[in-house]
Design a protein around this motif. Structure first.
Motif, PDB file in Angstrom:
ATOM      1  N   ARG A  73       0.827  -1.206   0.000  1.00  0.00           N
ATOM      2  CA  ARG A  73       0.000   0.000   0.000  1.00  0.00           C
ATOM      3  C   ARG A  73       0.864   1.260   0.000  1.00  0.00           C
ATOM      4  O   ARG A  73       0.585   2.226  -0.699  1.00  0.00           O
ATOM      5  N   LEU A  74       1.940   1.238   0.809  1.00  0.00           N
ATOM      6  CA  LEU A  74       2.812   2.417   0.875  1.00  0.00           C
ATOM      7  C   LEU A  74       3.498   2.678  -0.466  1.00  0.00           C
ATOM      8  O   LEU A  74       3.535   3.827  -0.939  1.00  0.00           O
ATOM      9  N   THR A  75       4.032   1.639  -1.092  1.00  0.00           N
ATOM     10  CA  THR A  75       4.686   1.846  -2.391  1.00  0.00           C
ATOM     11  C   THR A  75       3.678   2.304  -3.442  1.00  0.00           C
ATOM     12  O   THR A  75       4.013   3.119  -4.316  1.00  0.00           O
ATOM     13  N   GLY A  76       2.445   1.841  -3.339  1.00  0.00           N
ATOM     14  CA  GLY A  76       1.420   2.280  -4.279  1.00  0.00           C
ATOM     15  C   GLY A  76       1.076   3.751  -4.105  1.00  0.00           C
ATOM     16  O   GLY A  76       0.885   4.479  -5.088  1.00  0.00           O
ATOM     17  N   LEU A 121       5.740  -1.362  -9.760  1.00  0.00           N
ATOM     18  CA  LEU A 121       5.966  -2.808  -9.886  1.00  0.00           C
ATOM     19  C   LEU A 121       6.092  -3.454  -8.514  1.00  0.00           C
ATOM     20  O   LEU A 121       5.579  -4.569  -8.284  1.00  0.00           O
ATOM     21  N   ALA A 122       6.768  -2.757  -7.578  1.00  0.00           N
ATOM     22  CA  ALA A 122       6.874  -3.277  -6.213  1.00  0.00           C
ATOM     23  C   ALA A 122       5.492  -3.376  -5.580  1.00  0.00           C
ATOM     24  O   ALA A 122       5.181  -4.354  -4.869  1.00  0.00           O
ATOM     25  N   HIS A 123       4.662  -2.382  -5.814  1.00  0.00           N
ATOM     26  CA  HIS A 123       3.287  -2.398  -5.287  1.00  0.00           C
ATOM     27  C   HIS A 123       2.523  -3.617  -5.785  1.00  0.00           C
ATOM     28  O   HIS A 123       1.878  -4.335  -5.000  1.00  0.00           O
ATOM     29  N   ILE A 124       2.608  -3.873  -7.078  1.00  0.00           N
ATOM     30  CA  ILE A 124       1.897  -5.022  -7.646  1.00  0.00           C
ATOM     31  C   ILE A 124       2.403  -6.324  -7.040  1.00  0.00           C
ATOM     32  O   ILE A 124       1.625  -7.186  -6.625  1.00  0.00           O
ATOM     33  N   GLY A 125       3.730  -6.481  -6.973  1.00  0.00           N
ATOM     34  CA  GLY A 125       4.298  -7.718  -6.447  1.00  0.00           C
ATOM     35  C   GLY A 125       4.003  -7.915  -4.973  1.00  0.00           C
ATOM     36  O   GLY A 125       3.637  -9.029  -4.544  1.00  0.00           O
ATOM     37  N   LEU A 126       4.142  -6.860  -4.172  1.00  0.00           N
ATOM     38  CA  LEU A 126       3.924  -6.988  -2.732  1.00  0.00           C
ATOM     39  C   LEU A 126       2.467  -7.259  -2.408  1.00  0.00           C
ATOM     40  O   LEU A 126       2.155  -8.110  -1.542  1.00  0.00           O
ATOM     41  N   ILE A 127       1.544  -6.569  -3.063  1.00  0.00           N
ATOM     42  CA  ILE A 127       0.120  -6.802  -2.815  1.00  0.00           C
ATOM     43  C   ILE A 127      -0.272  -8.221  -3.206  1.00  0.00           C
ATOM     44  O   ILE A 127      -1.015  -8.917  -2.485  1.00  0.00           O
ATOM     45  N   THR A 128       0.240  -8.659  -4.346  1.00  0.00           N
ATOM     46  CA  THR A 128      -0.080 -10.020  -4.794  1.00  0.00           C
ATOM     47  C   THR A 128       0.434 -11.056  -3.805  1.00  0.00           C
ATOM     48  O   THR A 128      -0.295 -11.992  -3.427  1.00  0.00           O
ATOM     49  N   LEU A 129       1.673 -10.916  -3.364  1.00  0.00           N
ATOM     50  CA  LEU A 129       2.225 -11.843  -2.388  1.00  0.00           C
ATOM     51  C   LEU A 129       1.483 -11.773  -1.062  1.00  0.00           C
ATOM     52  O   LEU A 129       1.281 -12.789  -0.380  1.00  0.00           O
ATOM     53  N   GLY A 130       1.076 -10.575  -0.675  1.00  0.00           N
ATOM     54  CA  GLY A 130       0.321 -10.436   0.569  1.00  0.00           C
ATOM     55  C   GLY A 130      -0.996 -11.183   0.515  1.00  0.00           C
ATOM     56  O   GLY A 130      -1.367 -11.888   1.462  1.00  0.00           O
ATOM     57  N   TYR A 131      -1.711 -11.043  -0.603  1.00  0.00           N
ATOM     58  CA  TYR A 131      -2.986 -11.753  -0.754  1.00  0.00           C
ATOM     59  C   TYR A 131      -2.768 -13.261  -0.890  1.00  0.00           C
ATOM     60  O   TYR A 131      -3.678 -14.056  -0.610  1.00  0.00           O
ATOM     61  N   ALA A 132      -1.569 -13.656  -1.307  1.00  0.00           N
ATOM     62  CA  ALA A 132      -1.242 -15.093  -1.411  1.00  0.00           C
ATOM     63  C   ALA A 132      -0.638 -15.614  -0.120  1.00  0.00           C
ATOM     64  O   ALA A 132      -0.077 -16.719  -0.099  1.00  0.00           O
ATOM     65  N   ASP A 133      -0.762 -14.829   0.975  1.00  0.00           N
ATOM     66  CA  ASP A 133      -0.236 -15.211   2.296  1.00  0.00           C
ATOM     67  C   ASP A 133       1.267 -15.488   2.259  1.00  0.00           C
ATOM     68  O   ASP A 133       1.770 -16.348   2.995  1.00  0.00           O
ATOM     69  N   GLY A 134       1.960 -14.794   1.384  1.00  0.00           N
ATOM     70  CA  GLY A 134       3.403 -14.933   1.329  1.00  0.00           C
ATOM     71  C   GLY A 134       3.881 -16.159   0.585  1.00  0.00           C
ATOM     72  O   GLY A 134       5.091 -16.429   0.555  1.00  0.00           O
TER      73      GLY A 134
END
Length: 472
Positions: A73-76, A121-134
């Motif tokens: 969220r912060l990077t976004g 790009l960091a926002h997309i990757g981090l949010i996706t990983l977060g929703y995938a529980d890491g």
């Protein structure tokens, strides 16, 4: 070609010790605008960071999934602010153009743009990983679900693809393989990418909708950015083109591969300053949608203008075939390589090749007396405007130094005919007391940087070095 006539001294403050002071009011105003713009950008970044922290950003760092989501969220948020900032930097806002100049705005645009893109790009990757529980293996499926199920996400992905194309073609190695016309057309997709990102941010971004203040902030930022583009990239150029009413009056070949185009129109609208440039579109039929920037090579007067260009591509090659009477659309005037930046009485004008064109106009228009102005021209084949500079020397006291030959070595701005002396010492010898001059430099990007580096080493403060390079 018309000979340059002497200009009478500009009325003003009486000379002190034989040297009239220069009014630096505009330069000081521009410095204040630059400071204000930087403060405004950092304030916006700190504000969204505060909102992130106030919304539990630090508390969410306790576990891996929530930490990934919170950091995403912060990077976004930061990427969104920088995304709008990079558009504003190239929106041709007159206040910013006057304060920064096109060269500096372009460098800032690239820096802010690449930073924004990386954070996105960091926002997309981090949010996706977060929703995938890491879980890295689950990230692909999670990304697909987010794309097709969440409002605005499909449009955001399409917008990201547009921005990827723009960024890839903006890398220096890629730009070298593209024609300017192709690169310019591809770069317009950045506006589409920014526009497609808006629905996702406003429909699903919790940091955008958490309070009325945040909603007002983001809507205002988007509206101001869109308005700036529509007013200063679309509306103002059309208005100025109508007021200037420019038409081609003549085409002159100055040297092999170098052509001057003479224009005439109504003496209405803002008066361009010598040293500035316009972006021109010639209504010749095919290709008129492609705009090309060229610097004025003579001081504009009475609605008449002249620019000079090197024939290096399709756009500049077409200049040779322009016919008198051809209508011209313009954007501008742009650039800070003008009297606006001047704060010192003594000036040094240093140019390479066709980079001498805006300096030729400056040499004609600036107020100076004998021993107050020197022009250094490094050229390969033959000097440009030789007779005109001779006239300026005779009538105005301009000292002209010619440096023939190719660059003597990589990293040196001097010609091959210069004796074995380092660049800084050569500059001090060519321009005595150079640290007391305003130094105006124009030429290829790497060469311009080399001259600026020598000027700083010779004691010229950075605020008194004014550059413009040819490149895109």
């Amino acid at each position: 070609m018309t000979a340059v006539t002497a200009r009478p001294p500009v009325p003003g403050t009486p000379p002190v010790d034989g040297i009239r002071p220069v009014d630096g009011t505009r330069a000081r105003l521009d410095a204040a605008v630059r400071l204000g713009a930087i403060v405004l950008l950092w304030s916006a970044l700190l504000l969204v960071a505060y909102w992130w922290a106030a919304g539990g950003g630090f508390q969410d760092l306790a576990t891996l999934p929530t930490a990934l989501d919170s950091t995403g969220r912060l990077t976004g948020l930061v990427a969104s602010v920088l995304l709008l900032a990079q558009v504003l930097l190239m929106a041709r806002i007159p206040t910013l153009e006057h304060a920064f100049g096109q060269d500096r705005l372009t460098r800032l645009h690239r820096l802010v743009g690449f930073t924004s893109f990386t954070l996105m790009l960091a926002h997309i990757g981090l949010i996706t990983l977060g929703y995938a529980d890491g879980r890295l293996r689950a990230s692909v499926g999670t990304f697909w679900t987010l794309t097709v199920d969440y409002p605005g996400m499909l449009l955001a992905v399409a917008g990201t693809a547009c921005l990827v194309m723009v960024v890839v073609t903006s890398v220096r190695a890629a730009r070298r393989r593209l024609r300017y016309e192709s690169w310019h057309l591809l770069h317009l997709y950045a506006y589409l990418g920014v526009f497609l990102a808006l629905p996702h941010q406003l429909w699903t971004g919790q940091e955008f909708l958490a309070s009325t203040a945040r909603t007002v902030f983001w809507w205002t930022a988007w509206i101001v950015t869109a308005g700036a583009v529509l007013i200063w990239r679309v509306g103002l150029p059309l208005l100025r083109s109508a007021r200037y009413g420019l038409r081609v009056t003549g085409v002159v070949v100055e040297a092999p591969g170098v052509v001057s185009v003479h224009l005439s129109g109504r003496d209405r609208g803002p008066r361009p300053e010598a040293g500035q440039f316009f972006t021109f579109r010639f209504l010749t039929g095919r290709g008129w949608l492609r705009a090309h920037p060229y610097s004025l090579s003579a001081a504009p007067a009475g609605g008449a203008m002249r620019f000079t260009a090197k024939v290096v591509g399709d756009g500049s090659g077409a200049l040779l075939h322009l016919r008198p009477g051809t209508r011209v659309l313009v954007e501008g005037p742009y650039g800070r390589l003008s009297a606006r930046a001047r704060t010192r009485r003594r000036v040094a004008l240093i140019g390479a090749g066709v980079g001498i064109t805006p300096l030729r106009a400056l040499a004609e228009s600036l107020d100076y007396g004998p021993d107050e102005a020197v022009l250094i021209h490094r050229f390969t084949d033959r000097p440009l405007f030789d007779e005109e500079f001779r006239s300026l020397h005779a009538t105005r006291g301009l000292r002209v130094v010619r440096l023939p030959g190719h660059r003597r070595s990589p990293g040196s701005w001097l010609g091959s005919g210069v004796p074995a002396i380092d660049d800084e010492a050569a500059l001090r010898a060519l321009v005595p007391r150079v640290d007391e001059h305003d130094v105006f430099i124009c030429g290829p990007e790497a060469w311009t940087a080399d001259v600026a580096r020598s000027a700083r080493a010779a004691g010229v403060p950075a605020d008194h070095i004014h550059t413009e390079s040819f490149g895109w």
